[in-house]
Scaffold this motif. Structure first.
Motif, PDB file in Angstrom:
ATOM      1  N   MET A  83       8.844  53.762  43.496  1.00 45.57           N
ATOM      2  CA  MET A  83       7.963  52.888  42.732  1.00 45.57           C
ATOM      3  C   MET A  83       8.132  53.194  41.247  1.00 45.57           C
ATOM      4  O   MET A  83       8.535  54.300  40.872  1.00 45.57           O
ATOM      5  CB  MET A  83       6.508  53.091  43.155  1.00 45.57           C
ATOM      6  CG  MET A  83       6.252  52.760  44.614  1.00 45.57           C
ATOM      7  SD  MET A  83       4.496  52.541  44.955  1.00 45.57           S
ATOM      8  CE  MET A  83       4.195  50.993  44.104  1.00 45.57           C
ATOM      9  N   ARG A  84       7.818  52.207  40.433  1.00 50.08           N
ATOM     10  CA  ARG A  84       7.881  52.416  38.990  1.00 50.08           C
ATOM     11  C   ARG A  84       6.802  51.581  38.301  1.00 50.08           C
ATOM     12  O   ARG A  84       6.134  50.756  38.936  1.00 50.08           O
ATOM     13  CB  ARG A  84       9.268  52.070  38.444  1.00 50.08           C
ATOM     14  CG  ARG A  84       9.624  50.599  38.481  1.00 50.08           C
ATOM     15  CD  ARG A  84      11.044  50.388  37.976  1.00 50.08           C
ATOM     16  NE  ARG A  84      11.381  48.962  37.914  1.00 50.08           N
ATOM     17  CZ  ARG A  84      12.592  48.500  37.655  1.00 50.08           C
ATOM     18  NH1 ARG A  84      13.593  49.342  37.450  1.00 50.08           N
ATOM     19  NH2 ARG A  84      12.806  47.189  37.604  1.00 50.08           N
ATOM     20  N   TYR A  85       6.689  51.805  37.003  1.00 55.08           N
ATOM     21  CA  TYR A  85       5.669  51.124  36.217  1.00 55.08           C
ATOM     22  C   TYR A  85       5.802  49.618  36.381  1.00 55.08           C
ATOM     23  O   TYR A  85       6.900  49.076  36.352  1.00 55.08           O
ATOM     24  CB  TYR A  85       5.827  51.527  34.750  1.00 55.08           C
ATOM     25  CG  TYR A  85       4.831  50.862  33.816  1.00 55.08           C
ATOM     26  CD1 TYR A  85       3.554  51.388  33.668  1.00 55.08           C
ATOM     27  CD2 TYR A  85       5.189  49.720  33.117  1.00 55.08           C
ATOM     28  CE1 TYR A  85       2.640  50.796  32.815  1.00 55.08           C
ATOM     29  CE2 TYR A  85       4.275  49.115  32.257  1.00 55.08           C
ATOM     30  CZ  TYR A  85       2.999  49.657  32.113  1.00 55.08           C
ATOM     31  OH  TYR A  85       2.107  49.045  31.269  1.00 55.08           O
TER      32      TYR A  85
ATOM     33  N   ARG B 154      16.437  46.524  44.959  1.00 60.15           N
ATOM     34  CA  ARG B 154      15.862  45.720  43.877  1.00 60.15           C
ATOM     35  C   ARG B 154      14.346  45.903  43.859  1.00 60.15           C
ATOM     36  O   ARG B 154      13.693  45.809  44.902  1.00 60.15           O
ATOM     37  CB  ARG B 154      16.216  44.251  44.057  1.00 60.15           C
ATOM     38  CG  ARG B 154      15.693  43.355  42.940  1.00 60.15           C
ATOM     39  CD  ARG B 154      16.475  42.050  42.884  1.00 60.15           C
ATOM     40  NE  ARG B 154      16.272  41.218  44.053  1.00 60.15           N
ATOM     41  CZ  ARG B 154      15.267  40.331  44.166  1.00 60.15           C
ATOM     42  NH1 ARG B 154      14.395  40.193  43.189  1.00 60.15           N
ATOM     43  NH2 ARG B 154      15.167  39.599  45.253  1.00 60.15           N
ATOM     44  N   PHE B 155      13.796  46.170  42.694  1.00 57.27           N
ATOM     45  CA  PHE B 155      12.363  46.385  42.574  1.00 57.27           C
ATOM     46  C   PHE B 155      11.620  45.046  42.623  1.00 57.27           C
ATOM     47  O   PHE B 155      11.998  44.087  41.948  1.00 57.27           O
ATOM     48  CB  PHE B 155      12.038  47.115  41.269  1.00 57.27           C
ATOM     49  CG  PHE B 155      12.315  48.590  41.336  1.00 57.27           C
ATOM     50  CD1 PHE B 155      11.337  49.475  41.776  1.00 57.27           C
ATOM     51  CD2 PHE B 155      13.557  49.091  40.981  1.00 57.27           C
ATOM     52  CE1 PHE B 155      11.587  50.835  41.850  1.00 57.27           C
ATOM     53  CE2 PHE B 155      13.819  50.446  41.052  1.00 57.27           C
ATOM     54  CZ  PHE B 155      12.836  51.333  41.493  1.00 57.27           C
TER      55      PHE B 155
ATOM     56  N   ILE C 296       5.084  43.423  49.931  1.00 60.13           N
ATOM     57  CA  ILE C 296       4.273  43.360  51.150  1.00 60.13           C
ATOM     58  C   ILE C 296       4.761  42.234  52.061  1.00 60.13           C
ATOM     59  O   ILE C 296       4.886  42.402  53.280  1.00 60.13           O
ATOM     60  CB  ILE C 296       2.785  43.166  50.782  1.00 60.13           C
ATOM     61  CG1 ILE C 296       2.233  44.453  50.169  1.00 60.13           C
ATOM     62  CG2 ILE C 296       1.968  42.766  52.007  1.00 60.13           C
ATOM     63  CD1 ILE C 296       0.854  44.310  49.565  1.00 60.13           C
ATOM     64  N   ILE C 297       5.052  41.079  51.478  1.00 63.14           N
ATOM     65  CA  ILE C 297       5.561  39.953  52.272  1.00 63.14           C
ATOM     66  C   ILE C 297       6.898  40.314  52.907  1.00 63.14           C
ATOM     67  O   ILE C 297       7.153  40.004  54.075  1.00 63.14           O
ATOM     68  CB  ILE C 297       5.692  38.701  51.390  1.00 63.14           C
ATOM     69  CG1 ILE C 297       4.316  38.210  50.959  1.00 63.14           C
ATOM     70  CG2 ILE C 297       6.438  37.596  52.126  1.00 63.14           C
ATOM     71  CD1 ILE C 297       4.340  37.104  49.928  1.00 63.14           C
ATOM     72  N   LEU C 298       7.750  40.991  52.143  1.00 61.11           N
ATOM     73  CA  LEU C 298       9.048  41.416  52.672  1.00 61.11           C
ATOM     74  C   LEU C 298       8.880  42.339  53.872  1.00 61.11           C
ATOM     75  O   LEU C 298       9.521  42.155  54.915  1.00 61.11           O
ATOM     76  CB  LEU C 298       9.845  42.116  51.573  1.00 61.11           C
ATOM     77  CG  LEU C 298      11.216  42.670  51.978  1.00 61.11           C
ATOM     78  CD1 LEU C 298      12.204  41.535  52.204  1.00 61.11           C
ATOM     79  CD2 LEU C 298      11.747  43.631  50.916  1.00 61.11           C
TER      80      LEU C 298
ATOM     81  N   ALA D  26       5.991  48.225  40.614  1.00 57.36           N
ATOM     82  CA  ALA D  26       7.066  47.605  41.381  1.00 57.36           C
ATOM     83  C   ALA D  26       7.571  48.611  42.402  1.00 57.36           C
ATOM     84  O   ALA D  26       7.510  49.828  42.182  1.00 57.36           O
ATOM     85  CB  ALA D  26       8.202  47.160  40.453  1.00 57.36           C
ATOM     86  N   ALA D  27       8.082  48.113  43.530  1.00 56.79           N
ATOM     87  CA  ALA D  27       8.546  48.965  44.621  1.00 56.79           C
ATOM     88  C   ALA D  27       9.913  48.501  45.102  1.00 56.79           C
ATOM     89  O   ALA D  27      10.237  47.308  45.039  1.00 56.79           O
ATOM     90  CB  ALA D  27       7.543  48.945  45.774  1.00 56.79           C
TER      91      ALA D  27
END
Length: 235
Positions: free
Chosen positions: A190-192, A102-103, A110-112, A195-196
Motif C-alpha cells: 500500500m502507499r499514500y 498496478r496500484f 475491493i471490486i477486483l 492505493a493498494a
C-alpha cells in the motif's frame, strides 16, 4: 515448325534426374505440393473439448491433446505425408484481466478482489484491511521493505494502526473454470493515496500446477478414449 518448337520446349523444361557420385540431382527446381491441413475450431472451456473428443464427430483416430499453457489446449492429428499435423480444435480460456503490479484505489481494489479471486482466508483479510482504511497515511514498519501498517477501523468507533498481511496466498482466476484455481503467494503493498497493489511472488510456479491440473482433469474425463488409444495427452 511450331509443333517442333513446342516439343523441344517441353523437353527443355521437363526435369530430368541424374546420378553423380551417388548423389541424385534434378535439372529443374522442384516444389512440394503440401497436403491440406485443418484449421482449428475454437472453444472457450475444457467441457467443449471433452465433448468434441467423446463424440468423435470428425472420426479422429488417434489424436494428440497438448496442454500448451494454463489457458490453451490444442487437439492435433498424427503427421501427414509432409510431416505436418491437422489442428482440429483449440480451447482458449476466457479470463478476467487482473492488473498485477498496478496500484489501485481502495474501491477498485475491493471490486477486483471480490470479482476476480476465489474466496479464501487471505482474501477476506485483505478486504477487511482495505475496506476499513481510515486515513490516507500508509507507513512502513521496520526496514525490511515487507511489513506495513495502515490506520484503519478496528471496531464500531475504534481507529488503530493495523499490520498489513504480507505475503498473502490468493487464488485469482487464471485458468479454465473447470479446474481448481491454483493458490500462490503475492506481495501486497500500500502507499499514500491510499492505493493498494498485488505483485506475483511465486516465480510462475502456479503455471505448472495449472497445467498438471488440466492434464489430470482430461485424463479423468477421457479415460475410455485414452484406454483404447484414441487420445494421447501431453502436458
Amino acid at each position: 515448325m511450331l509443333k517442333e518448337f513446342a516439343e523441344w520446349f517441353v523437353k527443355k523444361i521437363e526435369p530430368a534426374c541424374y546420378d553423380l557420385d551417388g548423389q541424385k540431382y534434378s535439372s529443374q527446381p522442384l516444389h512440394v505440393i503440401p497436403e491440406p491441413t485443418a484449421d482449428p475450431l475454437v472453444v472457450h472451456n475444457l467441457t467443449g473439448l471433452v465433448d468434441y473428443l467423446k463424440s468423435n464427430y470428425d472420426d479422429l483416430n488417434p489424436v494428440i491433446v497438448h496442454v500448451a499453457s494454463p489457458t490453451e489446449v490444442n487437439v492435433y492429428s498424427t503427421f501427414n505425408g509432409n510431416k505436418n499435423r491437422d489442428h482440429f480444435l483449440q480451447a482458449k480460456a476466457m479470463l478476467p484481466s487482473i492488473p498485477f503490479g498496478r496500484f489501485l484505489d481502495p474501491e477498485e481494489f475491493i471490486i477486483l478482489l471480490q470479482s476476480c479471486f476465489v474466496a479464501n482466508d487471505d482474501r477476506a483479510q485483505l478486504l477487511k484491511v482495505v475496506g476499513n482504511i481510515k486515513e490516507e497515511n500508509v507507513t512502513t514498519v521496520g526496514d525490511d521493505g515487507v511489513t506495513q501498517q495502515v490506520t484503519a477501523k478496528t471496531g464500531v468507533a475504534t481507529v488503530e494502526n493495523v499490520i498489513v498481511p504480507n505475503p498473502v496466498r490468493l487464488k485469482p482466476y487464471r485458468t479454465f473454470v473447470e479446474i481448481v484455481q491454483p493458490e500462490s503467494e503475492f506481495v501486497f503493498r500500500m502507499r499514500y493515496g491510499p492505493a493498494a497493489a498485488l505483485f506475483e511472488a511465486d516465480g510462475g510456479a502456479w503455471k505448472l500446477q495449472a497445467i498438471h491440473a488440466i492434464r489430470d482433469y482430461l485424463i479423468e474425463q477421457l479415460s475410455e478414449e485414452i484406454s483404447v488409444g484414441q487420445v494421447t495427452i501431453i502436458a
